[in-house]
Design a protein around this motif. Structure first.
Motif, PDB file in Angstrom:
ATOM      1  N   ILE A  77       3.884  -1.277   3.676  1.00  0.00           N
ATOM      2  CA  ILE A  77       3.447   0.081   3.366  1.00  0.00           C
ATOM      3  C   ILE A  77       4.640   0.938   2.972  1.00  0.00           C
ATOM      4  CG2 ILE A  77       1.458  -0.054   4.903  1.00  0.00           C
ATOM      5  CD1 ILE A  77       2.953   1.967   6.704  1.00  0.00           C
ATOM      6  N   ASP A  78       4.349   1.928   2.159  1.00  0.00           N
ATOM      7  CA  ASP A  78       5.381   2.891   1.778  1.00  0.00           C
ATOM      8  C   ASP A  78       4.678   4.194   1.389  1.00  0.00           C
ATOM      9  OD1 ASP A  78       7.863   3.942   1.331  1.00  0.00           O
ATOM     10  OD2 ASP A  78       8.446   2.530  -0.242  1.00  0.00           O
ATOM     11  N   PHE A  79       5.473   5.239   1.207  1.00  0.00           N
ATOM     12  CA  PHE A  79       4.909   6.553   0.901  1.00  0.00           C
ATOM     13  C   PHE A  79       5.725   7.232  -0.185  1.00  0.00           C
ATOM     14  CE2 PHE A  79       3.984   5.631   5.334  1.00  0.00           C
ATOM     15  CZ  PHE A  79       2.600   5.789   5.350  1.00  0.00           C
ATOM     16  N   HIS A 130       2.062  -6.344  -5.955  1.00  0.00           N
ATOM     17  CA  HIS A 130       0.714  -5.818  -6.183  1.00  0.00           C
ATOM     18  C   HIS A 130       0.603  -4.484  -5.435  1.00  0.00           C
ATOM     19  CE1 HIS A 130      -0.662  -9.373  -8.221  1.00  0.00           C
ATOM     20  NE2 HIS A 130      -0.181 -10.122  -7.237  1.00  0.00           N
ATOM     21  N   VAL A 131       0.552  -3.402  -6.205  1.00  0.00           N
ATOM     22  CA  VAL A 131       0.571  -2.060  -5.606  1.00  0.00           C
ATOM     23  C   VAL A 131      -0.846  -1.506  -5.485  1.00  0.00           C
ATOM     24  CG1 VAL A 131       1.276   0.342  -5.979  1.00  0.00           C
ATOM     25  CG2 VAL A 131       2.875  -1.519  -6.501  1.00  0.00           C
ATOM     26  N   ALA A 141       0.865  -1.184   0.000  1.00  0.00           N
ATOM     27  CA  ALA A 141       0.000   0.000   0.000  1.00  0.00           C
ATOM     28  C   ALA A 141       0.898   1.229   0.000  1.00  0.00           C
ATOM     29  CB  ALA A 141      -0.896  -0.003   1.227  1.00  0.00           C
ATOM     30  N   ILE A 142       0.658   2.111  -0.959  1.00  0.00           N
ATOM     31  CA  ILE A 142       1.492   3.316  -1.083  1.00  0.00           C
ATOM     32  C   ILE A 142       0.624   4.554  -0.928  1.00  0.00           C
ATOM     33  CG2 ILE A 142       2.943   4.671  -2.653  1.00  0.00           C
ATOM     34  CD1 ILE A 142       3.868   2.018  -3.888  1.00  0.00           C
ATOM     35  N   GLY A 143       0.949   5.367   0.054  1.00  0.00           N
ATOM     36  CA  GLY A 143       0.210   6.608   0.293  1.00  0.00           C
ATOM     37  C   GLY A 143       0.908   7.779  -0.365  1.00  0.00           C
ATOM     38  N   ILE A 144       0.106   8.674  -0.960  1.00  0.00           N
ATOM     39  CA  ILE A 144       0.667   9.890  -1.559  1.00  0.00           C
ATOM     40  C   ILE A 144       0.527  11.003  -0.525  1.00  0.00           C
ATOM     41  CG2 ILE A 144       0.563  11.500  -3.495  1.00  0.00           C
ATOM     42  CD1 ILE A 144      -0.729   9.276  -5.185  1.00  0.00           C
ATOM     43  N   LEU A 145       1.655  11.452  -0.010  1.00  0.00           N
ATOM     44  CA  LEU A 145       1.668  12.454   1.069  1.00  0.00           C
ATOM     45  C   LEU A 145       1.862  13.861   0.512  1.00  0.00           C
ATOM     46  CD1 LEU A 145       3.886  10.581   3.684  1.00  0.00           C
ATOM     47  CD2 LEU A 145       1.387  10.630   3.478  1.00  0.00           C
TER      48      LEU A 145
END
Ligand code: PRP
Length: 183
Positions: free
Chosen positions: A67-69, A98-99, A43-47
């Motif tokens: 998780i990553d950002f 799988h992103v 799961a990648i969050g856009i900060l």
């Protein structure tokens, strides 16, 4: 009404209440959990904007995940500048993964389009996009969205991660902001 001391910024009643948002987050998390059953995701969050939605959402997704950002920005005040800046890139390698890309709002689509392309160049096994808010009427570049919380009209909204000049991100609800609210 919320008053932030010092600048007397005033925000009206919630456009989306905390309860409405949390119900939507549960609904999205259930769909995502079903769709990814048996898979391991990143799961990648856009900060910064997605920080609150991201943290509420990942708590409810029931598949194994890393998780990553990525830290990116495009807005200047209430106007979308159309220019993208990546302030910090991912730390993880997404090749073959799988992103699930998690965004707070898609407006012009410039941010998402830019990041989507950037990540696809890194050869993930799959890439899906989840956004809490979708301002479809403002779209300049189209990118397919896999999970959308709410379609909203062209209001400038703040709270639940969304800001005006980096303020109001901490509100637990989403409200419409008008510049004339600043005295
Ligand atoms: C906002 C928001 C989205 C983007 C959407 O981020 O969080 O990432 O704008 O706009 P667009 O579809 O027109 O590109 P912003 O650039 O303000 O940075 P932030 O996340 O730090 O608030």
């Amino acid at each position: 009404m919320l008053h932030q001391t010092g600048k007397a910024m005033i925000i009206g009643k919630p456009f989306l209440t905390s309860r409405q948002i949390q119900n939507k987050v549960k609904e999205l998390a259930n769909r995502i959990s079903d769709d990814y059953e048996g898979k391991d995701i990143i799961a990648i969050g856009i900060l910064k904007g997605a920080f609150m939605f991201f943290s509420d959402l990942v708590k409810l997704i029931q598949v194994p995940m890393d998780i990553d950002f990525i830290v990116a920005s495009s807005y200047v005040k209430t106007q979308s500048a159309g220019e993208m800046e990546i302030h910090a890139d991912l730390r993880e390698d997404i090749r073959g993964r799988h992103v699930l890309l998690i965004e707070d709002i898609v407006d012009t689509g410039i941010t998402l389009n830019f990041i989507n392309k950037l990540l696809l160049e890194r050869s993930p096994a799959s890439l899906k996009i989840c956004t809490l808010l979708d301002k479809r009427s403002c779209r300049q570049i189209d990118t397919d969205l896999d999970y959308v919380g709410y379609q909203i009209p062209d209001h400038y909204v703040v709270g639940y991660g969304l800001d005006y000049e980096n303020k109001f991100r901490n509100l637990p609800y989403i409200a419409v902001f008008k510049e004339e609210n600043i005295k």
